[in-house]
Design a protein around this motif. Structure first.
Motif, PDB file in Angstrom:
ATOM      1  N   MET A 103       0.814  -1.218   0.000  1.00 42.24           N
ATOM      2  CA  MET A 103       0.000   0.000   0.000  1.00 42.24           C
ATOM      3  C   MET A 103       0.846   1.266   0.000  1.00 42.24           C
ATOM      4  SD  MET A 103      -3.113  -0.808  -0.242  1.00 42.24           S
ATOM      5  CE  MET A 103      -4.000  -2.346  -0.284  1.00 42.24           C
ATOM      6  N   LEU A 104       2.100   1.141  -0.450  1.00 42.90           N
ATOM      7  CA  LEU A 104       2.944   2.346  -0.527  1.00 42.90           C
ATOM      8  C   LEU A 104       2.273   3.404  -1.401  1.00 42.90           C
ATOM      9  CD1 LEU A 104       6.663   1.238  -1.068  1.00 42.90           C
ATOM     10  CD2 LEU A 104       5.717   2.514   0.843  1.00 42.90           C
ATOM     11  N   PRO A 105       2.142   4.619  -0.882  1.00 45.79           N
ATOM     12  CA  PRO A 105       1.470   5.655  -1.672  1.00 45.79           C
ATOM     13  C   PRO A 105       2.417   6.300  -2.684  1.00 45.79           C
ATOM     14  CG  PRO A 105       1.994   6.488   0.516  1.00 45.79           C
ATOM     15  CD  PRO A 105       2.522   5.086   0.459  1.00 45.79           C
ATOM     16  N   LEU A 106       2.713   5.588  -3.777  1.00 43.53           N
ATOM     17  CA  LEU A 106       3.627   6.116  -4.798  1.00 43.53           C
ATOM     18  C   LEU A 106       2.911   6.184  -6.138  1.00 43.53           C
ATOM     19  CD1 LEU A 106       6.863   4.036  -4.015  1.00 43.53           C
ATOM     20  CD2 LEU A 106       6.485   6.467  -3.554  1.00 43.53           C
ATOM     21  N   PRO A 107       3.404   7.038  -7.053  1.00 44.40           N
ATOM     22  CA  PRO A 107       2.845   7.039  -8.411  1.00 44.40           C
ATOM     23  C   PRO A 107       3.058   5.659  -9.045  1.00 44.40           C
ATOM     24  CG  PRO A 107       4.307   8.903  -8.074  1.00 44.40           C
ATOM     25  CD  PRO A 107       4.455   8.036  -6.874  1.00 44.40           C
ATOM     26  N   PRO A 108       2.179   5.257  -9.981  1.00 42.62           N
ATOM     27  CA  PRO A 108       2.189   3.886 -10.502  1.00 42.62           C
ATOM     28  C   PRO A 108       3.547   3.382 -10.976  1.00 42.62           C
ATOM     29  CG  PRO A 108       0.255   5.029 -11.274  1.00 42.62           C
ATOM     30  CD  PRO A 108       1.073   6.027 -10.520  1.00 42.62           C
ATOM     31  N   VAL A 109       4.253   4.183 -11.805  1.00 40.37           N
ATOM     32  CA  VAL A 109       5.518   3.678 -12.366  1.00 40.37           C
ATOM     33  C   VAL A 109       6.560   3.546 -11.262  1.00 40.37           C
ATOM     34  CG1 VAL A 109       7.369   4.152 -14.013  1.00 40.37           C
ATOM     35  CG2 VAL A 109       4.994   4.651 -14.637  1.00 40.37           C
ATOM     36  N   ALA A 110       6.638   4.535 -10.378  1.00 41.81           N
ATOM     37  CA  ALA A 110       7.588   4.462  -9.255  1.00 41.81           C
ATOM     38  C   ALA A 110       7.266   3.262  -8.379  1.00 41.81           C
ATOM     39  CB  ALA A 110       7.524   5.753  -8.440  1.00 41.81           C
ATOM     40  N   LEU A 111       5.978   3.021  -8.199  1.00 39.08           N
ATOM     41  CA  LEU A 111       5.553   1.885  -7.374  1.00 39.08           C
ATOM     42  C   LEU A 111       6.013   0.571  -8.001  1.00 39.08           C
ATOM     43  CD1 LEU A 111       3.751   1.275  -4.839  1.00 39.08           C
ATOM     44  CD2 LEU A 111       1.946   0.765  -6.461  1.00 39.08           C
ATOM     45  N   LEU A 112       5.841   0.481  -9.330  1.00 40.94           N
ATOM     46  CA  LEU A 112       6.254  -0.741 -10.036  1.00 40.94           C
ATOM     47  C   LEU A 112       7.752  -0.972  -9.851  1.00 40.94           C
ATOM     48  CD1 LEU A 112       5.204  -2.978 -11.978  1.00 40.94           C
ATOM     49  CD2 LEU A 112       5.986  -1.543 -13.854  1.00 40.94           C
ATOM     50  N   ILE A 113       8.528   0.092  -9.979  1.00 45.37           N
ATOM     51  CA  ILE A 113       9.990  -0.037  -9.846  1.00 45.37           C
ATOM     52  C   ILE A 113      10.355  -0.451  -8.419  1.00 45.37           C
ATOM     53  CG2 ILE A 113      12.159   1.275  -9.872  1.00 45.37           C
ATOM     54  CD1 ILE A 113      10.832   2.956 -12.169  1.00 45.37           C
ATOM     55  N   VAL A 114       9.768   0.236  -7.455  1.00 46.33           N
ATOM     56  CA  VAL A 114      10.105  -0.050  -6.051  1.00 46.33           C
ATOM     57  C   VAL A 114       9.721  -1.491  -5.693  1.00 46.33           C
ATOM     58  CG1 VAL A 114       9.478   0.493  -3.662  1.00 46.33           C
ATOM     59  CG2 VAL A 114       9.995   2.326  -5.268  1.00 46.33           C
ATOM     60  N   LEU A 115       8.501  -1.901  -6.096  1.00 49.55           N
ATOM     61  CA  LEU A 115       8.037  -3.235  -5.712  1.00 49.55           C
ATOM     62  C   LEU A 115       8.847  -4.335  -6.401  1.00 49.55           C
ATOM     63  CD1 LEU A 115       4.141  -2.834  -5.496  1.00 49.55           C
ATOM     64  CD2 LEU A 115       5.835  -2.780  -3.679  1.00 49.55           C
ATOM     65  N   GLN A 116       9.187  -4.115  -7.676  1.00 45.47           N
ATOM     66  CA  GLN A 116       9.974  -5.138  -8.368  1.00 45.47           C
ATOM     67  C   GLN A 116      11.392  -5.211  -7.810  1.00 45.47           C
ATOM     68  OE1 GLN A 116       9.110  -7.702 -10.459  1.00 45.47           O
ATOM     69  NE2 GLN A 116       7.192  -6.977  -9.586  1.00 45.47           N
ATOM     70  N   THR A 117      11.942  -4.054  -7.455  1.00 47.94           N
ATOM     71  CA  THR A 117      13.271  -4.057  -6.833  1.00 47.94           C
ATOM     72  C   THR A 117      13.223  -4.803  -5.505  1.00 47.94           C
ATOM     73  OG1 THR A 117      13.674  -1.920  -7.838  1.00 47.94           O
ATOM     74  CG2 THR A 117      15.193  -2.577  -6.099  1.00 47.94           C
ATOM     75  N   SER A 118      12.191  -4.514  -4.722  1.00 48.38           N
ATOM     76  CA  SER A 118      12.097  -5.178  -3.416  1.00 48.38           C
ATOM     77  C   SER A 118      11.894  -6.679  -3.589  1.00 48.38           C
ATOM     78  CB  SER A 118      10.957  -4.573  -2.595  1.00 48.38           C
ATOM     79  OG  SER A 118       9.713  -4.959  -3.119  1.00 48.38           O
ATOM     80  N   ALA A 119      11.152  -7.069  -4.640  1.00 44.75           N
ATOM     81  CA  ALA A 119      10.947  -8.509  -4.873  1.00 44.75           C
ATOM     82  C   ALA A 119      12.284  -9.172  -5.210  1.00 44.75           C
ATOM     83  CB  ALA A 119       9.947  -8.720  -6.002  1.00 44.75           C
ATOM     84  N   PHE A 120      13.109  -8.478  -6.022  1.00 45.01           N
ATOM     85  CA  PHE A 120      14.400  -9.081  -6.365  1.00 45.01           C
ATOM     86  C   PHE A 120      15.331  -9.118  -5.147  1.00 45.01           C
ATOM     87  CE2 PHE A 120      18.810  -8.932  -7.837  1.00 45.01           C
ATOM     88  CZ  PHE A 120      18.836 -10.164  -8.466  1.00 45.01           C
ATOM     89  N   VAL A 121      15.287  -8.056  -4.333  1.00 44.38           N
ATOM     90  CA  VAL A 121      16.118  -8.051  -3.117  1.00 44.38           C
ATOM     91  C   VAL A 121      15.710  -9.215  -2.207  1.00 44.38           C
ATOM     92  CG1 VAL A 121      16.699  -6.742  -1.020  1.00 44.38           C
ATOM     93  CG2 VAL A 121      16.598  -5.587  -3.224  1.00 44.38           C
ATOM     94  N   ALA A 122      14.406  -9.468  -2.138  1.00 43.89           N
ATOM     95  CA  ALA A 122      13.931 -10.582  -1.304  1.00 43.89           C
ATOM     96  C   ALA A 122      14.474 -11.907  -1.831  1.00 43.89           C
ATOM     97  CB  ALA A 122      12.407 -10.590  -1.285  1.00 43.89           C
ATOM     98  N   THR A 123      14.475 -12.071  -3.153  1.00 43.15           N
ATOM     99  CA  THR A 123      15.011 -13.303  -3.743  1.00 43.15           C
ATOM    100  C   THR A 123      16.514 -13.403  -3.475  1.00 43.15           C
ATOM    101  OG1 THR A 123      13.394 -12.983  -5.497  1.00 43.15           O
ATOM    102  CG2 THR A 123      15.009 -14.699  -5.846  1.00 43.15           C
ATOM    103  N   PHE A 124      17.198 -12.274  -3.564  1.00 42.28           N
ATOM    104  CA  PHE A 124      18.638 -12.291  -3.315  1.00 42.28           C
ATOM    105  C   PHE A 124      18.937 -12.665  -1.853  1.00 42.28           C
ATOM    106  CE2 PHE A 124      22.718 -10.365  -2.212  1.00 42.28           C
ATOM    107  CZ  PHE A 124      23.517 -10.931  -3.193  1.00 42.28           C
ATOM    108  N   LEU A 125      18.103 -12.149  -0.925  1.00 43.18           N
ATOM    109  CA  LEU A 125      18.305 -12.493   0.487  1.00 43.18           C
ATOM    110  C   LEU A 125      18.164 -13.999   0.698  1.00 43.18           C
ATOM    111  CD1 LEU A 125      16.482  -9.746   2.590  1.00 43.18           C
ATOM    112  CD2 LEU A 125      18.925 -10.104   2.283  1.00 43.18           C
ATOM    113  N   ARG A 126      17.215 -14.560  -0.040  1.00 40.61           N
ATOM    114  CA  ARG A 126      17.041 -16.022   0.105  1.00 40.61           C
ATOM    115  C   ARG A 126      18.262 -16.744  -0.456  1.00 40.61           C
ATOM    116  NH1 ARG A 126      14.354 -20.068   1.806  1.00 40.61           N
ATOM    117  NH2 ARG A 126      13.913 -21.889   0.533  1.00 40.61           N
TER     118      ARG A 126
END
Lengths: 612, 296
Positions: free
Chosen positions: B251-274
């Motif tokens: 529910m991060l209140p970001l503009p759509p494109v920024a949100l897409l970038i942030v969420l995809q980056t965080s998803a990759f960081v999560a995979t990297f942590l694993r």
């Protein structure tokens, strides 16, 4: 030595002007005259046997225009004595999700009118299998204006708490536990009815004195202000008194803790089980805010005392119930501090709201439940919007917030079953669900649509006019409609309120056509339903500019909108709550990148946890 | 007691059953070295990690696309935290939400099916093997890893049944207590035990699967169990980190494109942590090969 500075006195004219401009404190008083009836109830609670042995002396005045040849009493505890009562049949052994777990009853031992025994001639089964009403024929009529003394003794067996009154372990709710007269109408008839599953109140205003005898060390909350408290051996005897109320109850438990507060002239007392201190503090805050908000809108709360009872976990059957100057709120059942849910705020706000809509404006709840529960549900939502903001007035979680009235709308319109109009009488609803959706959900949705379409302050003033005119009175829907017509014009009742509340009309909008062309976009909007609710069409053009086209109560809009129109949506601000399908209200909107980003991330998180 | 068993230490209570081999001593210095090396291993296997990320992304794209199309048809691009959700839920059947949920179920099932070979290949890559060898090993060890999953699953079920007993007894003992908060706090505290059991079983499964690339089923289960103590810290912070990079960001209140970038980056960081955790898991179970006492 410090020098003292005395502030220069304000010029008299300035001080006078300031005094006149300052908002006057919200204070109200009870009528100067004594109410026409007087009850003195003496009750001894046996917490082991869960019985109340007591007596009642009623000084009753015939306030009607006709001689009375009969007295009519309500013996509502008999609703729990068998499976054949109206209450048990209507509620199907369960109320608000709580199952019946045992029996309760009231046994009348003596009944004397002007010192003459009348019990032998009384008829206590006016409906087959139901002894919740008692008809007492009189040998000599009571003339209009005449006063009689009625004395009765009784033993009440409280049921396990599943429907408002009863006991849960050592927590006792003494409600409807003594013989009480039905409401006397001006024409000399009795507005008497059996105890129904939904709806219970309709009584004359009276002065009540309650003498409660409980074991020493027990804590008691009751209708009115406590006027004495004495020990008699191993017992504690308390007296409570209140004029201009139409019912009296008490709650008792050995472990109640107490929190005190004030709002203006009103002393607030919160009684709660151990461990619920933070919940009690929140209930106190909401009660204070509610007394202020409702007082400003509907006229000040006129009694000196208000008692808020937080029942213990397991006593859900008694939760969320209003009585004059006392109400039972709810949990939170998970006794944790400050959960971000609004359920407990809502129950407190709602039961407090009943102090006005039914407590002071004493309508017939069985015949006109919308004047009681319906109006209260709207002022509840209005208070929650004031406290939390519109978008968070239903759910206020860090990652999810919902408009409380949107939840009520979804409840009211969200069933495939037929819904009765809100102005239906209680016995005529198909089911408890039908009753709830219609009376609470539909009535509050109609009122909120009016608030959002024609202004909130105007609706508050309108309800304030109705509540102030009919304080300590017994109005009908016609009186409510009259207040609306005074405020909005003579069309409001005829064109909006009656169709919406008596016929269940909605105001559904549909986007029938959206065709883009070189000249602009051809748009057709059709309103289905008779209610002339004004709304707006949001038009978004390709350059990002937004235009709002008013659709002021018209049944059909058919026209061309200039420019390169990208999308249109009816009522994008979501002000109308009487459209049961919002999914046919828009066209041309682009898929949302934000929605995709969220949907994708949610799926990735989920699958990442399940996967490698 | 067999001759190879070390003498029982006096004064310490051990819950280890007699048939379960005594774990080898762990060297804290080595454990620290594994943690440092795991960062390097994870970085060097970043291409494999990205490939795994793409597999999850591909699986997620299907239900996400169905959900997005359904929501857009229904209500347009309205923000999620509005009453639009209520309309969608209320009219779910006519909107085709059943199809979106079905897509989630199928994608979840597929992810679970693929999880074993993908994880084996991933661990193999983190251990520095070449891609072709990793794929071959993943296929070969698949049945072994499935049996390990089954054993850990059964052990988890039994342990959970035991771990829930304190909460049950506290609930029955305190449910009539007038102070409801006492009951709630005690039961809540007792529920920490089953939560720890689930986390332990999950870490054990990862460690045992890592071991099964080189060892048999029994040996892998033993080595995984032994490595738990030294690796539990890493598992905990990686799990917490992955959680924080998940649902709370939705529910991060970001503009759509920024949100897409942030969420995809965080998803990759999560995979990297694993990948960082799996790299360390591999080092723990692999290193034990050299330190297992011969008599065990």
């Amino acid at each position: 030595m410090p020098r003292s500075h005395r502030p220069a006195p304000l010029p008299f004219a300035v001080a006078l002007a300031l005094a006149l401009l300052a908002p006057s404190p919200v204070v109200a008083e009870l009528p100067e005259e004594a109410p026409p009836h007087h009850y003195e109830v003496v009750a001894t609670l046996d917490p082991e046997a869960h019985t109340i042995v007591g007596s009642v002396r009623i000084r009753f005045t015939n306030t009607s225009n006709a001689p009375l040849t009969e007295l009519r009493f309500h013996l509502y505890m008999n609703a729990f004595e068998s499976d054949e009562t109206v209450f048990m049949k209507e509620s199907r052994h369960s109320l608000r999700g709580v199952e019946a777990q045992g029996e309760g009853s009231i046994e009348l031992e003596t009944l004397r009118v002007q010192d003459v025994d009348r019990l032998g001639r009384a008829d206590d089964e006016l409906v087959d299998g139901d002894r919740t009403q008692l008809s007492v024929p009189l040998t000599r009529p009571i003339e209009p204006g005449a006063e009689v003394a009625i004395d009765a003794t009784f033993t009440t067996h409280l049921p396990p708490l599943f429907a408002r009154a009863g006991y849960f372990r050592d927590f006792h709710v003494g409600a409807q536990f003594f013989p009480k007269l039905a409401k006397l109408e001006p024409d000399g008839s009795w507005a008497s009815f059996p105890y129904h599953g939904n709806g219970e109140f309709y009584s004359d205003f009276a002065r009540y004195e309650l003498v409660i005898d409980v074991p020493e060390g027990w804590v008691v909350g009751a209708t009115g202000a406590q006027t004495s408290d004495r020990s008699e051996g191993s017992r504690r005897v308390l007296r409570f008194e209140q004029a201009w109320v139409h019912d009296a109850v008490f709650v008792a438990a050995p472990w109640f803790e107490e929190r005190l507060g004030r709002q203006g002239d009103v002393a607030i007392r919160v009684l709660y089980p151990p461990g619920y201190g933070s919940a009690a503090e929140r209930h106190l805050e909401v009660t204070r805010e509610g007394l202020r908000h409702f007082g400003e809108m509907l006229g000040a709360y006129p009694y000196a005392q208000l008692t808020v009872v937080v029942p213990p976990r397991g006593a859900e059957g008694g939760a969320g119930m209003e009585y004059p100057t006392l109400f039972l709120t709810a949990g939170p059942w998970l006794a944790m501090p400050r959960l971000p849910f609004l359920a407990q705020d809502e129950v407190t706000a709602h039961e407090l709201g009943h102090q006005w809509f039914q407590g002071l404006v004493a309508t017939n709840e069985v015949a006109h439940p919308m004047l009681d529960e319906g109006l209260t549900e709207w002022i509840t939502g209005d208070l929650l919007q004031e406290l939390h903001g519109r978008e968070r007035s239903g759910v206020n979680l860090p990652f999810l917030h919902l408009d409380g009235f949107a939840i009520r709308r979804a409840w009211a319109l969200g069933s495939d079953e037929p819904t009765s109009p809100p102005a239906t009488a209680v016995p005529e609803f198909h089911s408890s669900n039908d009753y709830g959706r219609s009376v609470y959900g539909r009535t509050s949705s109609v009122l909120e649509t009016i608030a959002r379409s024609w202004g909130r302050e105007r609706l508050r003033r309108t309800l304030g006019d109705y509540a102030r005119r009919h304080r300590f009175d017994h109005p009908t829907p016609a009186d409510l409609y009259a207040s609306f017509d005074r405020s909005y014009g003579p069309w409001m009742a005829e064109r909006v309120l009656r169709p919406a509340l008596e016929e269940g009309e909605l105001a559904q909008f549909r986007l029938m056509r959206f065709e883009r062309g070189d000249e602009g976009a051809r748009v057709t909007v059709q309103r289905v339903g008779e209610l002339p609710i004004p709304t707006q069409l949001r038009v978004v053009r390709s350059d990002g500019s937004v235009e709002w086209v008013p659709l002021s109560g018209r049944a059909r809009f058919d026209g061309t909108i200039d420019g390169d129109v990208r999308s249109v949506r009816i009522d994008a601000a979501r002000n109308g709550l009487l459209d049961d399908n919002r999914l046919d209200d828009g066209a041309g909107e682009r898929p949302s990148t934000g929605l995709l980003a969220r949907a994708l991330h949610f799926a990735q998180s989920l699958l990442g946890a399940l996967g490698p | 007691m067999s001759a190879s068993d070390p003498p029982p230490s006096s004064g310490t209570l051990s819950l280890r059953p007699s048939f379960w081999p005594r774990p080898p001593a762990t060297d804290p210095g080595k454990a620290r070295a594994y943690r440092r090396s795991a960062w390097r291993d994870a970085w060097e296997a970043r291409v494999a990690t990205f490939a795994v990320h793409l597999v999850i992304l591909a699986l997620a794209a299907w239900p996400a696309a169905v959900w997005r199309a359904t929501m857009t048809d229904a209500v347009g691009p309205a923000p999620l935290a509005q009453d639009v959700l209520l309309d969608v839920i209320r009219m779910g059947e006519s909107l085709g939400l059943g199809g979106a949920l079905l897509a989630y179920v199928f994608a979840g099932g597929l992810a679970m099916m693929l999880s074993v070979p993908v994880q084996l290949a991933w661990i193999c890559a983190l251990a520095g093997r070449d891609r072709r060898q990793c794929l071959r090993l993943a296929i070969q060890r698949w049945p072994r890893a499935l049996v390990i999953t089954l054993v850990v699953g059964i052990a988890l079920a039994l342990a959970l049944a035991l771990a829930c007993l304190p909460a049950y007894f506290l609930h029955t003992s305190y449910q009539h207590e007038p102070n409801a908060r006492t009951h709630d706090l005690l039961v809540l505290a007792a529920l920490v035990v089953p939560l720890l059991v689930v986390l332990t079983a999950s870490a054990w499964l990862d460690l045992a699967r890592a071991a099964c690339i080189r060892q048999g089923i029994g040996e892998s289960l033993k080595r995984g169990w032994w490595a738990l103590k030294a690796s539990s810290g890493t598992y905990t912070w990686v799990t917490v980190g992955r959680f924080l990079l998940g649902a709370p960001l939705l529910m991060l209140p970001l503009p759509p494109v920024a949100l897409l970038i942030v969420l995809q980056t965080s998803a990759f960081v999560a995979t990297f942590l694993r990948s960082r955790w799996l790299a360390e898991a591999w080092r723990h179970v692999a290193a034990k090969v050299a330190t297992i006492p011969s008599g065990s």
